[in-house]
Design an enzyme around this catalytic site. Sequence first.
Site, PDB file in Angstrom:
ATOM      1  N   MET A 126       9.452   0.509  11.113  1.00  0.00           N
ATOM      2  CA  MET A 126       8.833  -0.455  12.011  1.00  0.00           C
ATOM      3  C   MET A 126       9.551  -1.804  11.970  1.00  0.00           C
ATOM      4  SD  MET A 126       4.701   0.199  11.786  1.00  0.00           S
ATOM      5  CE  MET A 126       4.504   0.801  10.113  1.00  0.00           C
ATOM      6  N   TYR A 234      -0.251   2.529  20.157  1.00  0.00           N
ATOM      7  CA  TYR A 234      -1.607   3.022  19.919  1.00  0.00           C
ATOM      8  C   TYR A 234      -1.625   4.048  18.778  1.00  0.00           C
ATOM      9  CZ  TYR A 234      -2.222   0.718  24.370  1.00  0.00           C
ATOM     10  OH  TYR A 234      -2.219  -0.226  25.368  1.00  0.00           O
ATOM     11  N   GLU A 243      -2.780   3.812   5.751  1.00  0.00           N
ATOM     12  CA  GLU A 243      -1.788   3.115   4.932  1.00  0.00           C
ATOM     13  C   GLU A 243      -2.451   1.977   4.160  1.00  0.00           C
ATOM     14  OE1 GLU A 243       2.322   0.453   5.391  1.00  0.00           O
ATOM     15  OE2 GLU A 243       1.493   1.488   7.128  1.00  0.00           O
ATOM     16  N   GLY A 340       0.884 -15.320 -22.846  1.00  0.00           N
ATOM     17  CA  GLY A 340       1.747 -16.409 -23.273  1.00  0.00           C
ATOM     18  C   GLY A 340       3.207 -16.083 -23.022  1.00  0.00           C
TER      19      GLY A 340
END
Length: 380
Positions: A126, A234, A243, A340
Site C-alpha cells: 500500500m 472498498y 489487521e 535504570g
Amino acid sequence: MRRTVYEPEHEQFRETVREFLAREVAPHAERWEKAGIVDREVYQAGGKYGLLGFAIPEEYGGGGVDDFRFNAVVSEEMARFGGSTPAFTLQNDIVLPYLLSLATAEQKKRWLPGFATGELISAIAMSEPGAGSDLAGIRTAGVRDGDDWIVSGAKTFISSGINADLVIVVTRTDPEAGHKGFTLLVVERDMPGFTRGRNLEKMGQKAQDTAELFFDQVRVPAANVLGEVGRGFYHLMHNLPSERMSIAVSAVAGARAVFGETLEYVKNRNAFGQPIGSFQYNRFRLAELETELEIAEVYLDRCLQRVVDGELTAVEAAKAKWWTTELQKKVVDTCLQLHGGYGYMSEYPVSKAYTDTRIQTIYGGSTEIMKDIVGKSLGL
C-alpha cells in the site's frame, strides 16, 4: 482477572506455537536479527506445525477452521517471544483474508495450497514514498492493455517485501474516479519488470524484512485481478479491521510480557537497602500499569468475541488498535525506566522491546487516523 475468551483447544494450540518458537525460531533469532531477514524455511516449518492458513478450506490444504482466536494465539505468542520472528501474523491476519474473501476459485487453487504449506510467502503493498496514511495519494498506476494491466510505480515500507512470492499491489487504475479508481492486482515473484530495492534498515523488528518495491511496465494478467476492478479501496476498508485487531492483540501481549519481566526485576534489584519495586512511587506506577493492562485485555477479549460472532465494527477495531498500542508504548517506556541503566543495555529484553514497539502506533493506521475514524463515528 481470568480471561474467558479462549477454549481448551486454543490453549492446546498455544502449546504448539510455543514448541515451534522454541525449536524453530529461538536457535536462529540472533542470526536473523543481524541479517535483517528470516530464513524462508521457517515458513515451511510453520506450515508443518499447522500455524499458517488454518482458515483455509481443507480442499486447499488448510485447517478449515475460521476462528480468529487461533490467529490471536499466534499473535500473542509471537509478541511474547519478541520481534525476531517470521511474519506469520502478516500471512494469517492481513493477507489471507483478502484471498479468502476475494479470490476466484481458480486463484484459490493456484495460491492457497502453497500458502498453507509455507512455500508461498505473501505481502501487501500500500504505502508509497509519497503516500502513507493517505491512500488517495497512491500513484502506482495500472493501465489496461487488452485483458492485462501494465503496472508502473513504487512502494515502500513493505513488510516481507524481500521474501514475498506474491504481492497484493494497491494500484490506481482510473485516475479520474477518486476512491472508485483503485484495483488490487497480484504481482508474482518472477514477473518481468518487478524488482526489489533495499531491505530497509529499521529502528526495531530487525529480523522482519521491510523493502522497497519497483514496478516498471509489469504486465499483470486479468487472472491476477483480486476482487473487482475499481473496488480496491472498498476491499481495503473491509479487511483493515482484521489487521488492526492483530496489532492490538500483539500490543497487549507484548506489553504484558515486558511488564512481567520487569516485575521480577524490581523485586530482585535492590537500592538503598530494599527492592526498588517496594518504593511507593514505583509501586504505584506498577499498580497503574497492571490495572490498565487488565482493562485493555477485557476490551480486547470483547473485540475477539465479536470477531468470532461476525459483529466487530471498523470503529471498534480502531479503538482497540490505538488504545492498546499507545498503552504498549507507555508500559515499555516505564519498564525501561525502572531498569535504570540496565534497561539501555541491549542484553536486556526491555531494550529490544523499546525499539520494536515504536512502530506499533504507526503501521496499520496511525493513532491519529484511528482517532479520526472514531471521531467521525460520533458525527464530528
